[in-house]
Scaffold this motif. Structure first.
Motif, PDB file in Angstrom:
ATOM      1  N   LEU A 160       0.819  -1.216   0.000  1.00  0.00           N
ATOM      2  CA  LEU A 160       0.000   0.000   0.000  1.00  0.00           C
ATOM      3  C   LEU A 160       0.851   1.264   0.000  1.00  0.00           C
ATOM      4  O   LEU A 160       0.415   2.309  -0.470  1.00  0.00           O
ATOM      5  CB  LEU A 160      -0.922   0.005   1.225  1.00  0.00           C
ATOM      6  N   SER A 161       2.058   1.157   0.554  1.00  0.00           N
ATOM      7  CA  SER A 161       2.867   2.380   0.690  1.00  0.00           C
ATOM      8  C   SER A 161       3.899   2.484  -0.419  1.00  0.00           C
ATOM      9  O   SER A 161       4.893   3.189  -0.277  1.00  0.00           O
ATOM     10  CB  SER A 161       3.557   2.400   2.048  1.00  0.00           C
ATOM     11  N   ARG A 162       3.664   1.788  -1.514  1.00  0.00           N
ATOM     12  CA  ARG A 162       4.669   1.780  -2.585  1.00  0.00           C
ATOM     13  C   ARG A 162       5.068   3.191  -3.061  1.00  0.00           C
ATOM     14  O   ARG A 162       6.247   3.442  -3.275  1.00  0.00           O
ATOM     15  CB  ARG A 162       4.186   0.922  -3.751  1.00  0.00           C
ATOM     16  N   PRO A 163       4.110   4.129  -3.220  1.00  0.00           N
ATOM     17  CA  PRO A 163       4.530   5.470  -3.661  1.00  0.00           C
ATOM     18  C   PRO A 163       5.510   6.129  -2.695  1.00  0.00           C
ATOM     19  O   PRO A 163       6.503   6.734  -3.120  1.00  0.00           O
ATOM     20  CB  PRO A 163       3.227   6.262  -3.720  1.00  0.00           C
ATOM     21  N   ALA A 164       5.242   5.978  -1.386  1.00  0.00           N
ATOM     22  CA  ALA A 164       6.135   6.591  -0.397  1.00  0.00           C
ATOM     23  C   ALA A 164       7.480   5.873  -0.372  1.00  0.00           C
ATOM     24  O   ALA A 164       8.532   6.505  -0.255  1.00  0.00           O
ATOM     25  CB  ALA A 164       5.490   6.551   0.984  1.00  0.00           C
ATOM     26  N   LEU A 165       7.446   4.545  -0.512  1.00  0.00           N
ATOM     27  CA  LEU A 165       8.705   3.801  -0.543  1.00  0.00           C
ATOM     28  C   LEU A 165       9.528   4.189  -1.763  1.00  0.00           C
ATOM     29  O   LEU A 165      10.761   4.232  -1.714  1.00  0.00           O
ATOM     30  CB  LEU A 165       8.442   2.290  -0.552  1.00  0.00           C
ATOM     31  N   ALA A 166       8.836   4.494  -2.869  1.00  0.00           N
ATOM     32  CA  ALA A 166       9.549   4.925  -4.077  1.00  0.00           C
ATOM     33  C   ALA A 166      10.288   6.230  -3.814  1.00  0.00           C
ATOM     34  O   ALA A 166      11.433   6.408  -4.249  1.00  0.00           O
ATOM     35  CB  ALA A 166       8.570   5.090  -5.233  1.00  0.00           C
ATOM     36  N   VAL A 167       9.637   7.145  -3.086  1.00  0.00           N
ATOM     37  CA  VAL A 167      10.304   8.406  -2.745  1.00  0.00           C
ATOM     38  C   VAL A 167      11.559   8.125  -1.929  1.00  0.00           C
ATOM     39  O   VAL A 167      12.645   8.648  -2.198  1.00  0.00           O
ATOM     40  CB  VAL A 167       9.342   9.331  -1.964  1.00  0.00           C
ATOM     41  N   VAL A 168      11.414   7.246  -0.928  1.00  0.00           N
ATOM     42  CA  VAL A 168      12.561   6.921  -0.064  1.00  0.00           C
ATOM     43  C   VAL A 168      13.686   6.307  -0.895  1.00  0.00           C
ATOM     44  O   VAL A 168      14.849   6.708  -0.784  1.00  0.00           O
ATOM     45  CB  VAL A 168      12.120   5.953   1.059  1.00  0.00           C
ATOM     46  N   ALA A 169      13.327   5.343  -1.757  1.00  0.00           N
ATOM     47  CA  ALA A 169      14.348   4.668  -2.568  1.00  0.00           C
ATOM     48  C   ALA A 169      15.057   5.661  -3.489  1.00  0.00           C
ATOM     49  O   ALA A 169      16.287   5.682  -3.581  1.00  0.00           O
ATOM     50  CB  ALA A 169      13.712   3.546  -3.382  1.00  0.00           C
ATOM     51  N   LEU A 170      14.269   6.496  -4.125  1.00  0.00           N
ATOM     52  CA  LEU A 170      14.817   7.455  -5.083  1.00  0.00           C
ATOM     53  C   LEU A 170      15.780   8.428  -4.403  1.00  0.00           C
ATOM     54  O   LEU A 170      16.903   8.653  -4.861  1.00  0.00           O
ATOM     55  CB  LEU A 170      13.662   8.208  -5.733  1.00  0.00           C
ATOM     56  N   PHE A 171      15.320   9.014  -3.300  1.00  0.00           N
ATOM     57  CA  PHE A 171      16.160   9.994  -2.603  1.00  0.00           C
ATOM     58  C   PHE A 171      17.413   9.341  -2.038  1.00  0.00           C
ATOM     59  O   PHE A 171      18.487   9.943  -2.025  1.00  0.00           O
ATOM     60  CB  PHE A 171      15.358  10.693  -1.496  1.00  0.00           C
ATOM     61  N   THR A 172      17.271   8.105  -1.557  1.00  0.00           N
ATOM     62  CA  THR A 172      18.442   7.418  -1.023  1.00  0.00           C
ATOM     63  C   THR A 172      19.454   7.149  -2.128  1.00  0.00           C
ATOM     64  O   THR A 172      20.658   7.362  -1.967  1.00  0.00           O
ATOM     65  CB  THR A 172      18.035   6.085  -0.372  1.00  0.00           C
ATOM     66  N   PHE A 173      18.953   6.693  -3.273  1.00  0.00           N
ATOM     67  CA  PHE A 173      19.840   6.402  -4.400  1.00  0.00           C
ATOM     68  C   PHE A 173      20.609   7.653  -4.809  1.00  0.00           C
ATOM     69  O   PHE A 173      21.832   7.635  -4.934  1.00  0.00           O
ATOM     70  CB  PHE A 173      19.023   5.867  -5.581  1.00  0.00           C
ATOM     71  N   ILE A 174      19.883   8.743  -4.989  1.00  0.00           N
ATOM     72  CA  ILE A 174      20.536   9.973  -5.440  1.00  0.00           C
ATOM     73  C   ILE A 174      21.494  10.503  -4.380  1.00  0.00           C
ATOM     74  O   ILE A 174      22.598  10.947  -4.684  1.00  0.00           O
ATOM     75  CB  ILE A 174      19.473  11.018  -5.833  1.00  0.00           C
ATOM     76  N   GLY A 175      21.073  10.383  -3.110  1.00  0.00           N
ATOM     77  CA  GLY A 175      21.956  10.810  -2.030  1.00  0.00           C
ATOM     78  C   GLY A 175      23.265  10.035  -2.036  1.00  0.00           C
ATOM     79  O   GLY A 175      24.345  10.614  -1.904  1.00  0.00           O
ATOM     80  N   ALA A 176      23.173   8.714  -2.226  1.00  0.00           N
ATOM     81  CA  ALA A 176      24.379   7.884  -2.221  1.00  0.00           C
ATOM     82  C   ALA A 176      25.222   8.151  -3.465  1.00  0.00           C
ATOM     83  O   ALA A 176      26.446   8.183  -3.409  1.00  0.00           O
ATOM     84  CB  ALA A 176      23.998   6.405  -2.138  1.00  0.00           C
ATOM     85  N   TRP A 177      24.562   8.360  -4.580  1.00  0.00           N
ATOM     86  CA  TRP A 177      25.266   8.640  -5.852  1.00  0.00           C
ATOM     87  C   TRP A 177      26.063   9.948  -5.745  1.00  0.00           C
ATOM     88  O   TRP A 177      27.186  10.051  -6.214  1.00  0.00           O
ATOM     89  CB  TRP A 177      24.232   8.727  -6.975  1.00  0.00           C
ATOM     90  N   ASN A 178      25.459  10.945  -5.118  1.00  0.00           N
ATOM     91  CA  ASN A 178      26.081  12.266  -5.040  1.00  0.00           C
ATOM     92  C   ASN A 178      26.983  12.453  -3.826  1.00  0.00           C
ATOM     93  O   ASN A 178      27.704  13.437  -3.754  1.00  0.00           O
ATOM     94  CB  ASN A 178      24.999  13.355  -4.999  1.00  0.00           C
ATOM     95  N   ASP A 179      26.917  11.528  -2.861  1.00  0.00           N
ATOM     96  CA  ASP A 179      27.628  11.711  -1.594  1.00  0.00           C
ATOM     97  C   ASP A 179      29.122  11.935  -1.844  1.00  0.00           C
ATOM     98  O   ASP A 179      29.760  11.212  -2.603  1.00  0.00           O
ATOM     99  CB  ASP A 179      27.434  10.483  -0.701  1.00  0.00           C
ATOM    100  N   PHE A 180      29.645  12.960  -1.168  1.00  0.00           N
ATOM    101  CA  PHE A 180      31.065  13.263  -1.329  1.00  0.00           C
ATOM    102  C   PHE A 180      31.824  13.092  -0.012  1.00  0.00           C
ATOM    103  O   PHE A 180      32.878  12.466   0.033  1.00  0.00           O
ATOM    104  CB  PHE A 180      31.228  14.693  -1.853  1.00  0.00           C
ATOM    105  N   LEU A 181      31.239  13.630   1.070  1.00  0.00           N
ATOM    106  CA  LEU A 181      31.937  13.633   2.356  1.00  0.00           C
ATOM    107  C   LEU A 181      32.215  12.214   2.848  1.00  0.00           C
ATOM    108  O   LEU A 181      33.313  11.919   3.324  1.00  0.00           O
ATOM    109  CB  LEU A 181      31.102  14.414   3.390  1.00  0.00           C
ATOM    110  N   GLY A 182      31.242  11.314   2.715  1.00  0.00           N
ATOM    111  CA  GLY A 182      31.416   9.935   3.182  1.00  0.00           C
ATOM    112  C   GLY A 182      32.608   9.253   2.528  1.00  0.00           C
ATOM    113  O   GLY A 182      33.553   8.834   3.214  1.00  0.00           O
ATOM    114  N   PRO A 183      32.603   9.151   1.190  1.00  0.00           N
ATOM    115  CA  PRO A 183      33.755   8.533   0.521  1.00  0.00           C
ATOM    116  C   PRO A 183      35.056   9.271   0.797  1.00  0.00           C
ATOM    117  O   PRO A 183      36.120   8.653   0.878  1.00  0.00           O
ATOM    118  CB  PRO A 183      33.386   8.635  -0.968  1.00  0.00           C
ATOM    119  N   LEU A 184      34.990  10.587   0.974  1.00  0.00           N
ATOM    120  CA  LEU A 184      36.201  11.367   1.237  1.00  0.00           C
ATOM    121  C   LEU A 184      36.837  10.929   2.555  1.00  0.00           C
ATOM    122  O   LEU A 184      38.054  10.801   2.663  1.00  0.00           O
ATOM    123  CB  LEU A 184      35.854  12.863   1.281  1.00  0.00           C
ATOM    124  N   ILE A 185      35.990  10.679   3.570  1.00  0.00           N
ATOM    125  CA  ILE A 185      36.529  10.302   4.873  1.00  0.00           C
ATOM    126  C   ILE A 185      36.955   8.831   4.893  1.00  0.00           C
ATOM    127  O   ILE A 185      37.996   8.488   5.434  1.00  0.00           O
ATOM    128  CB  ILE A 185      35.467  10.557   5.979  1.00  0.00           C
TER     129      ILE A 185
END
Lengths: 324, 306
Positions: free
Chosen positions: A238-263
């Motif tokens: 039932l919550s697939r639309p909301a889970l899609a938002v979470v998945a999408l934002f997480t993916f983009i966040g991880a793709w763009n993350d700079f500080l984490g890999p830097l450390i």
């Protein structure tokens, strides 16, 4: 608002002007990524990638202009493979600027970067983060919404209050912890935390779970469903639309993350696209064309993802604003 | 405990009451996460801030020594000043542009979805990629921006050196941040579409012009989201790091030595973990203080309907 037609015209005009300004960096990235190094250093505001060429035996050859003396210009001719070859003397009039898409920026950049290896590292982290975040956040959100227990409200408030905490406060102790665990230079510090929930996404999912009719859950309970099954077979679908938002934002966040890999990533072979590109820029700061090509290759997947999931995306941005 | 998991049957009432083991089980990821990734690090960070901790030796207690030293550290004050300058310009300017875009798009213009996509796209460009693009756009000799300035006839002496000039490096980064104004736009647009049309209609009947409608209806009605983006923007600006790290490394002449960059260098280049932890706590205090002030102000300035 009801507008007079001249107002619509003015607004359209302003919007068009602004959209040109906002698009210009993209166009500039594309055009620079296809330019030869000589042009990047000299072509003034030319959006079309061009290169200097001369005619040799009826064939157009790309050249590199060198010294000029006594009205003659020395040029070095590139062969078919793009290697510098013989030096010729020509008159400046013989050199023409011609449209030239220098795709070698891509092929050479991909090899030197190395793009494919970094892409694989990045995708690995992104996928694990998405799996971890979606799984943990939806489980926790269920526990905070549909299981009635005493610690629920306090836990929720503690979670909310941590959202204000700047990452800089926990950065140093976390680095030391991961160092003691021997996790430095592995992807573990970048992915394991995503399996332990994320306050913002839990909050977002909880809002969504609350909107699911109580009767549905009650009916499932009466039918003897376990809570785990209600979560898996009722709440998650039932919550697939909301889970899609979470998945999408997480993916983009991880793709763009700079500080984490830097450390956490020291070994060049383990770099992600983000940290790889930043380091590449420090090393080869003169290779503008290649750097632009790699930036473009890193940006295109995100833009494609955006176009395929536009509705989810805009919905997510709105949701993140509504919480305020 | 024996009937703890995973049964949720409670007969006809169907309520799960007092099933704390079940709740704990579902929330276990969060509980472990909060303890190990937040609470323990926060406590340790505070302890480290009271010690001298060069990474390879154990921490040595110095009490408030780090904080006293910080108050006399010119680089600390400089980085705070730089960050304040950046935030003061980048946040309001970004909001104004985002709001302007949203107001224009809300005029029910043809192709609205197209424009919205276009303005939003820069916000999802990976930060490192946009740093590469802007490094080239802002390049003093052959960058796009300076070539355009020369093209419109600006004398060479006036053409800014952007990231290589200590007076222009902060404006350059502010300019770059404005490319991402589309993020705020999407939120403002959503808020604008929720403003009831009859408010505008009755105001028009009373003879209010467009400017008055904006000032007395639109802005008050969307003030909660304006306040929210302002607070989030300030918090984000206080932690501004990656762009400066990649594009300037803090230079020229420390003009882009921002607070978080200074903190990062102190921790991971100089390995002064105690001192850097103290800086982190001051940042936390500033963020809390700013939020509190803005919330206080917002009680007077923000209109919450319903």
């Amino acid at each position: 608002m009801h507008l007079k037609s001249w107002q619509t015209w003015v607004a359209t005009l302003v919007l068009t002007a602004l959209s040109v300004l906002f698009t210009l960096p993209f166009i500039w990235m594309l055009s620079t990524s296809l330019k030869v190094p000589e042009t990047i250093q000299s072509a003034y505001m030319d959006l079309v990638p061009r290169a200097p060429v001369i005619d040799v035996d009826g064939r157009e050859m790309r050249v590199r202009p060198m010294m000029e003396k006594n009205g003659e210009q020395e040029v070095q001719v590139y062969d078919e493979k793009g290697e510098l070859g013989e030096t010729l003397r020509v008159t400046p009039g013989q050199i023409r600027q011609r449209l030239w898409l220098h795709t070698a920026n891509y092929s050479e950049g991909i090899r030197a970067f190395p793009f494919v290896a970094y892409l694989m590292n990045t995708l690995m982290i992104c996928v694990l983060c998405v799996v971890g975040t979606v799984l943990s956040c939806s489980l926790v959100a269920y526990g905070l919404t549909w299981v009635t227990w005493r610690g629920r409200e306090p836990l929720f408030w503690v979670m909310l209050s941590t959202m204000m905490l700047p990452a800089q406060v926990t950065m140093i102790p976390l680095f030391l912890t991961f160092k003691h665990l021997g996790w430095i230079n592995t992807i573990l510090p970048l992915v394991v935390p995503s399996f332990l929930g994320n306050a913002f996404f839990i909050f977002l999912l909880r809002q969504f779970y609350r909107s699911i009719p109580r009767d549905l859950v009650e009916a499932a309970r009466i039918d003897g469903c376990s809570e785990l099954r209600i979560w898996a077979q009722l709440m998650v679908p039932l919550s697939r639309p909301a889970l899609a938002v979470v998945a999408l934002f997480t993916f983009i966040g991880a793709w763009n993350d700079f500080l984490g890999p830097l450390i956490y990533l020291m070994d060049e072979r383990k770099y992600t696209l983000s940290i790889g590109l930043a380091m590449y820029q420090n090393q080869y700061s003169a290779e503008w064309g290649q750097m632009m090509a790699m930036s473009l290759l890193m940006t295109v997947p995100i833009i494609l993802l955006f176009f395929f999931t536009q509705k989810t995306f805009i919905q997510g941005v709105k949701l993140s604003g509504i919480k305020g | 405990m024996s009937d703890a998991l995973p049964i949720g049957r409670e007969g006809g009432r169907g309520r799960v009451r007092g099933k704390w083991p079940l709740g704990v089980a579902f929330c276990l990821p969060l509980i472990v996460g909060l303890l190990s990734l937040t609470i323990y690090p926060v406590v340790m960070s505070f302890y480290y801030s009271l010690t001298d901790y060069p990474i390879f030796d154990p921490p040595k207690w110095v009490g408030l020594g780090n904080y006293v030293e910080l108050s006399r550290d010119p680089r600390f004050w400089l980085s705070l000043w730089n960050t304040g300058c950046y935030a003061l310009f980048a946040v309001p300017l970004g909001m104004v542009i985002g709001l302007l875009l949203a107001l224009l798009l809300n005029m029910k213009i043809r192709g609205m979805a197209f424009y919205r996509t276009l303005f939003f796209l820069p916000t999802i460009v990976p930060m490192v990629a946009s740093a590469v693009i802007w490094n080239q756009i802002l390049s003093p000799q052959h960058g796009l921006l300076n070539e355009m300035l020369r093209y419109v006839g600006m004398p060479e002496a006036w053409v800014p050196g952007w990231l290589s000039d200590e007076n222009w490096s902060k404006p350059a980064l502010v300019l770059m941040s404005l490319w991402g104004a589309g993020g705020g736009m999407v939120m403002y647009l959503a808020a604008l579409q929720d403003v009831p049309q009859d408010l505008y209609d009755s105001a028009s009947l009373d003879g209010a012009n467009a400017w008055h409608r904006l000032l007395h209806i639109t802005l008050p009605m969307i003030s909660p989201i304006l306040m929210f983006t302002f607070v989030m923007g300030l918090i984000g600006a206080m932690q501004y790091f990656s762009q400066a790290f990649i594009m300037t490394g803090g230079g020229p002449w420390d003009s882009t030595l921002f607070y978080s960059l200074n903190l990062f260098n102190t921790a991971f280049s100089e390995y002064r973990l105690g001192y850097a932890s103290a800086m982190a706590w001051i940042l936390f205090a500033i963020v809390l203080g700013l939020t509190w002030v803005v919330m206080k102000l917002s009680n007077r300035m923000v209109y919450y309907h319903s």
